[in-house]
Design a protein around this motif. Sequence first.
Motif, PDB file in Angstrom:
ATOM      1  N   GLN A 147       5.339   7.808   8.014  1.00 30.04           N
ATOM      2  CA  GLN A 147       6.060   6.983   8.971  1.00 30.04           C
ATOM      3  C   GLN A 147       5.322   6.906  10.305  1.00 30.04           C
ATOM      4  N   ALA A 148       4.684   8.018  10.694  1.00 27.90           N
ATOM      5  CA  ALA A 148       3.969   8.055  11.978  1.00 27.90           C
ATOM      6  C   ALA A 148       2.818   7.054  11.992  1.00 27.90           C
ATOM      7  N   VAL A 149       2.030   7.007  10.920  1.00 26.00           N
ATOM      8  CA  VAL A 149       0.888   6.088  10.910  1.00 26.00           C
ATOM      9  C   VAL A 149       1.355   4.645  10.726  1.00 26.00           C
ATOM     10  N   ASN A 201       2.457  -8.861   7.466  1.00 26.80           N
ATOM     11  CA  ASN A 201       2.111  -9.102   6.066  1.00 26.80           C
ATOM     12  C   ASN A 201       1.778  -7.833   5.289  1.00 26.80           C
ATOM     13  N   VAL A 202       2.014  -6.682   5.899  1.00 25.15           N
ATOM     14  CA  VAL A 202       1.706  -5.403   5.252  1.00 25.15           C
ATOM     15  C   VAL A 202       3.001  -4.676   4.907  1.00 25.15           C
ATOM     16  N   TYR A 203       3.063  -4.166   3.669  1.00 23.00           N
ATOM     17  CA  TYR A 203       4.271  -3.503   3.167  1.00 23.00           C
ATOM     18  C   TYR A 203       3.932  -2.083   2.716  1.00 23.00           C
ATOM     19  N   PRO A 204       4.104  -1.109   3.610  1.00 24.21           N
ATOM     20  CA  PRO A 204       3.826   0.291   3.265  1.00 24.21           C
ATOM     21  C   PRO A 204       4.950   0.874   2.413  1.00 24.21           C
ATOM     22  N   VAL A 205       4.566   1.701   1.449  1.00 24.60           N
ATOM     23  CA  VAL A 205       5.548   2.320   0.555  1.00 24.60           C
ATOM     24  C   VAL A 205       5.387   3.834   0.625  1.00 24.60           C
ATOM     25  N   ASN A 209       9.696  -3.902   6.770  1.00 26.60           N
ATOM     26  CA  ASN A 209       8.669  -3.968   5.722  1.00 26.60           C
ATOM     27  C   ASN A 209       8.492  -2.650   4.976  1.00 26.60           C
ATOM     28  N   TRP A 210       9.092  -1.582   5.498  1.00 24.55           N
ATOM     29  CA  TRP A 210       8.928  -0.267   4.879  1.00 24.55           C
ATOM     30  C   TRP A 210       9.748  -0.175   3.595  1.00 24.55           C
ATOM     31  N   GLN A 211       9.225   0.577   2.657  1.00 25.70           N
ATOM     32  CA  GLN A 211       9.979   0.913   1.454  1.00 25.70           C
ATOM     33  C   GLN A 211       9.819   2.410   1.211  1.00 25.70           C
ATOM     34  N   ILE A 258       0.828  -1.203   0.000  1.00 19.77           N
ATOM     35  CA  ILE A 258       0.000   0.000   0.000  1.00 19.77           C
ATOM     36  C   ILE A 258       0.862   1.251   0.000  1.00 19.77           C
ATOM     37  N   ALA A 259       0.516   2.206  -0.863  1.00 19.74           N
ATOM     38  CA  ALA A 259       1.203   3.499  -0.878  1.00 19.74           C
ATOM     39  C   ALA A 259       0.642   4.335   0.258  1.00 19.74           C
TER      40      ALA A 259
END
Length: 243
Positions: free
Chosen positions: A66-68, A49-53, A78-80, A26-27
């Motif tokens: 980044q805060a949320v 299992n969640v990959y925030p971009v 998992n962050w990108q 998810i963006a």
Amino acid sequence: MHIVVQEITDFLRSTFNQAGKTKGVIAVSGGIDSAVSLTLLTQALGAANVYPVFLPYGDQSTADSQAVTEFNTISPENWQEVNIKEAVDRLPLVDREDIDHFRLGNAMARVRMIIIYDLAKQLDALVCGTENKSEMYLGYFTRFGDEASDIEPIQHLFKTEIRQLAQHLGIPATIQTKAPSAGLWQGQTDEKEMGFTYEDADKVLAEYEQKGKEFVPSDEVAKKVMARVQAMHFKHVVPYALK
């Protein structure tokens, strides 16, 4: 709101199961829609299992994104984060020296889409969208850009309902009170660009949804909202094809 959360998380889990997927990409823009979508996706799939971009252009801040993400206890592993400025600025766009905010904004949205879908392919994941019902009616999206997704958890909710849901979920206050913006250029906000507030628009859209073709705009704001709905309707029917 508890029932709404339950319905959405059940929908997310069942859809991912049917697709045979366990991971979601998810963006995360730092706005309220992506914050709510991220939180619901995390509740449905689990943080692992969640990959925030994060996809800033140039010096755009990712602090709220980044805060949320931290709020949802998603591991930094998992962050990108990909700064899209170099990719956007190197696109061989026609008459680039005369390019306006809208063309550049569309290019930015479509570059972000490419990055998100490439990561989803790498991870064997689904792309989770962040569009709400107000944006859908008003055509406030870039085709093949921020519109692109595999699953939409909040598309059935108006913007004003998203704000209520954000409060229920305990989304950080700085995000809840932030002016809605697509982040496409400095100082850009949704409401300034459209010329009316989401509160006003949602009242009109709700009545329009209820009455359909019998709906008649009763004031200047309603006329302006419906003029936008009609002008943007093409986004829901293209591409045109011979039947």
